[in-house]
Motif scaffolding. Structure first.
Motif, PDB file in Angstrom:
ATOM      1  N   GLU A  29       0.848  -1.182   0.000  1.00 27.07           N
ATOM      2  CA  GLU A  29       0.000   0.000   0.000  1.00 27.07           C
ATOM      3  C   GLU A  29       0.894   1.246   0.000  1.00 27.07           C
ATOM      4  OE1 GLU A  29      -2.505   0.411   3.384  1.00 27.07           O
ATOM      5  OE2 GLU A  29      -4.118   1.316   2.219  1.00 27.07           O
ATOM      6  N   ARG A  80      -2.756   4.343  -5.879  1.00 25.74           N
ATOM      7  CA  ARG A  80      -1.386   4.083  -5.446  1.00 25.74           C
ATOM      8  C   ARG A  80      -0.393   5.076  -6.058  1.00 25.74           C
ATOM      9  NH1 ARG A  80       2.879   1.708  -7.407  1.00 25.74           N
ATOM     10  NH2 ARG A  80       1.856   0.604  -9.100  1.00 25.74           N
ATOM     11  N   ARG A  93      -7.354   1.066  -7.886  1.00 24.72           N
ATOM     12  CA  ARG A  93      -6.123   0.648  -7.193  1.00 24.72           C
ATOM     13  C   ARG A  93      -4.917   1.397  -7.744  1.00 24.72           C
ATOM     14  NH1 ARG A  93      -7.765  -4.640  -7.734  1.00 24.72           N
ATOM     15  NH2 ARG A  93      -6.066  -5.284  -9.107  1.00 24.72           N
TER      16      ARG A  93
END
Ligand SMILES: Cc1ncc(C[n+]2csc(CCOP(=O)(O)OP(=O)(O)O)c2C)c(N)n1
Ligand code: SF4
Ligand SMILES: [Mg+2]
Lengths: 293, 392
Positions: B223, B264, B260
């Motif tokens: 993450e 990120r 995602r």
């Protein structure tokens, strides 16, 4: 006993998890993909050590289905990326897949300069006579008078002769072929893969979905292949034809196949005698050693 | 790299790091900083006032085994840098504002495929080589798509060297394009430059994956994390596509994949903002008025501060080394502690809006801005402060 199912030996190069591919039924892009893989296989090239470079467009999706390092997704900059890769990593074999729009509309400046420099890459230009992915607009090689999405009254744009452009700009291997002539296409791509220096293989290809429907009024891949055959004339046959007979035709075959020093950078320190040899620029070949890179 | 590589090594005729004390022009300091950081590929297109960077690179880079390319245009330069970077190079390009316009596309690609790249923008006025800081927003927001840009703003020739080294290190650490935001003022100025010994210069290198092609996922990361690198021609079969891609690098049309990836990519930088966006405090301990500046405008601010301090005014300077990602904590802290926060900028007032937002009405704010091709004089800053009323 049933025989073991025959598996296409080229399947080992394909990203099977990406199937089904996104090309329309009857599109020429798949044929170019197979032809490229046949060339790689026949020459025993190590695809692990190669890199594909593609911009955007239907053509640019070709390498996305191959197990191969690939740069993808910016329109027209294939040769700029390839220049960076080759100058830093000269042993990486680079093959560019570009549509007609990608190669010489938005990418035209890079095209002539890569040819001038004799950048050591093979550029396979899939010329489907239009910007296919965006819906079939007029492109630099659309035949005059053609109806396209953006030339509803017929195209008033004179076309490029891509091969003549490549030759004039300094490319060292230039050939035109067509998806309707598979053995010739295979041969041209294979020769292009073997060549060191800037190679251009223009493949005339069918886009039944857009060029077919707009320009020919038919989405039949077979009709489009017949049309391509109709405008192709081999260089040899053209020799015995009158200029009126050649008018509007596209010559196929090889236009140049020669050797010239490949590009290593805008300036470099000459170490070995072989470096010196490659340092003189075309244009003053008689004065070896006097020209500076 | 086989024979070619060996030939290049042999060609290494000069030292990479010119340790010692120099009197050097800012643009050349950028060249030396890049070499000290390990730069081995440079592409540039002629433009003033960035030309000495290309000139220096064309001479120095081949002499240390690197490659110099004069691109046919800026689109070539920036995209050649992206290509070289993916092939494993520490690559840089440099331009001035008009050329920077053309970089957006290559930067968008660099952000998307997470290619370490260093870009120098020597800001100049539209069409002329006069001083300005008018690109401050473009260097962050130029490219399309969600991203967080890292932009370093040196104030001196020494910092042009130091920040260029740091730019290469940040680019490698976060796998992202990093901008060195230079200006006509410092780029063409000659000043004392101290280049440390080679082993005293911290250098971050490419983090190559230790995984095999069978287990490696090119865009897999923790993450807010940064994926390891495989590069080209090593059998990892990576697709470096600008299109939305999953951890495998496959182009996917799945909203969750989009989310995602697009979370990120900015977060790997913004979540490390405090580490990246360093600031310098000058006499801020007891200050009630803060001058906030980046780049060359820090210099007249420091002079103005000294003059005001002599008159007993409690003035300090907050120097922003890294305007982007925005140093949120350092600036919002001013809002809590200061009576007056004044942004000094060489444009019509751009970054000032960010400062004022971060102080969010908790103190008085002001702007000293001009775009006349000239840096502010300390007197101009004093005059402007006077107009703003009480400075304690
Ligand atoms: C900078 C930019 N401009 C325009 C586009 C839109 N676009 C996507 S594909 C394409 C053209 C494709 O034509 P061509 O290169 O001939 O490839 P084809 O699809 O015909 O194979 C264009 C213009 C884009 N993606 N990026
Ligand atoms: S639009 Fe044309 S070029 Fe594109 S995949 Fe369909 S047939 Fe092929
Ligand atoms: Mg096309």
């Amino acid at each position: 006993m049933t025989a073991a199912p025959q598996i296409n030996p080229l399947r080992k190069y394909v990203r099977e998890d990406r199937m089904p591919h996104f090309f329309c039924p009857g599109c020429g892009c798949g044929q170019v993909l197979s032809s490229f893989l046949r060339g790689v296989d026949a020459l025993g090239l190590d695809i692990d050590k190669m890199t594909a470079v593609a911009g955007v467009g239907c053509t640019a999706r070709i390498p996305v289905y191959i197990k191969m390092d690939t740069l993808h997704g910016v329109h027209g900059r294939t040769l700029a990326w390839a220049t960076g890769i080759k100058l830093h990593s000269p042993d990486t074999k680079v093959v560019v897949f570009a549509g007609d729009g990608d190669a010489v509309s938005i990418g035209g400046n890079h095209f002539i300069h890569a040819a001038r420099r004799n950048l050591d890459v093979l550029m396979i230009v899939v010329n489907n006579f239009n910007f296919a992915m965006t819906g079939g607009q007029v492109a630099p090689m659309t035949p005059p008078g053609s109806v396209t999405m953006t030339t509803p009254y017929g195209s008033g744009e004179p076309p490029f002769d891509l091969c003549a452009l490549a030759v004039a700009a300094g490319a060292t291997y230039v050939a035109r072929t067509a998806t309707s002539r598979i053995p010739q296409m295979d041969l041209a791509i294979e020769k292009g893969l073997k060549h060191s220096g800037f190679g251009v293989v223009e493949v005339l290809s069918q886009c039944p979905t857009h060029f077919g429907r707009y320009a020919l009024g038919s989405a039949s891949p077979a009709k489009l292949l017949d049309w391509i055959e109709g405008i192709c004339v081999s260089r040899e046959r053209a020799n015995s034809m009158t200029s009126e007979q050649i008018e509007g035709k596209l010559l196929t075959g090889e236009f140049v196949h020669k050797s010239r020093p490949i590009f290593k950078g805008s300036t470099f320190i000459q170490e070995s005698p072989s470096d010196k040899e490659s340092a003189f620029i075309e244009g003053c070949p008689d004065k070896k050693g006097e020209c500076r890179p | 790299m086989g024979q070619e590589g060996a030939a290049k090594e042999k060609a290494a005729k000069e030292n990479r790091v010119l340790t010692g004390v120099h009197f050097m022009q800012g643009n050349y300091a950028v060249v030396e900083g890049a070499l000290a950081a390990g730069c081995n590929f440079f592409a540039g297109y002629p433009i003033t006032p960035a030309n000495e960077i290309s000139e220096g690179m064309s001479k120095r880079l081949p002499a240390v085994g690197g490659v110099f390319l004069q691109g046919e245009d800026e689109l070539c330069s920036i995209n050649a840098v992206a290509g070289a970077s993916l092939a494993g190079a520490k690559a840089m390009t440099a331009t001035a504002s008009a050329g920077y316009d053309y970089f957006q596309e290559g930067l968008e690609y660099g952000v998307a495929v997470e290619a370490p790249m260093v870009i120098v923008d020597v800001q100049r006025c539209r069409g002329e080589n006069f001083a300005t800081q008018a690109d401050i927003m473009q260097v962050h927001w130029g490219p399309a798509g969600d991203h967080e840009m890292v932009v370093l703003a040196p104030s001196s020739v020494q910092e042009l060297f130091d920040f260029t080294v740091r730019a290469f290190n940040l680019a490698e650490e976060y796998r992202t394009p990093v901008i060195v935001l230079s200006e006509t003022t410092i780029a063409l100025m000659r000043e004392r430059l101290v280049i440390p010994e080679e082993d005293k210069i911290p250098v971050v290198n490419r983090r190559w994956t230790s995984k095999t092609p069978e287990t490696y996922l090119p865009f897999e990361a923790e993450e807010w994390g940064v994926p390891d690198f495989a590069g080209l021609g090593r059998g990892y079969h990576t697709i470096y596509s600008i299109n939305p891609h999953d951890e495998k690098g496959s182009i996917e049309w799945d909203p969750d994949v989009f989310q995602r990836l697009y979370t990120r990519i900015p977060a790997k930088i913004s979540k490390h903002r405090e580490k990246i966006s360093t600031v310098q405090h000058y006499r801020m301990d007891d200050a009630k008025t803060a001058l906030v500046a980046y780049g060359s405008e820090v210099r007249p601010c420091l002079d103005a501060m000294t003059m005001l301090r002599e008159g007993g005014k409690k003035v300090g300077v907050l120097k922003l080394d890294v305007p982007w990602p925005f140093p949120e904590e350092a600036v919002s802290d001013l809002g809590k502690r200061m009576d007056l926060v004044v942004t000094v900028e060489m444009n019509t007032g751009k970054y000032a809006g960010e400062i004022e937002r971060a102080c969010s009405g908790r103190c008085r704010t002001g702007r000293v801005t001009k775009n006349r091709g000239l840096i502010h004089s300390p007197e101009e800053i004093l005059e402007a402060l006077e107009c703003m009323g009480e400075v304690s």
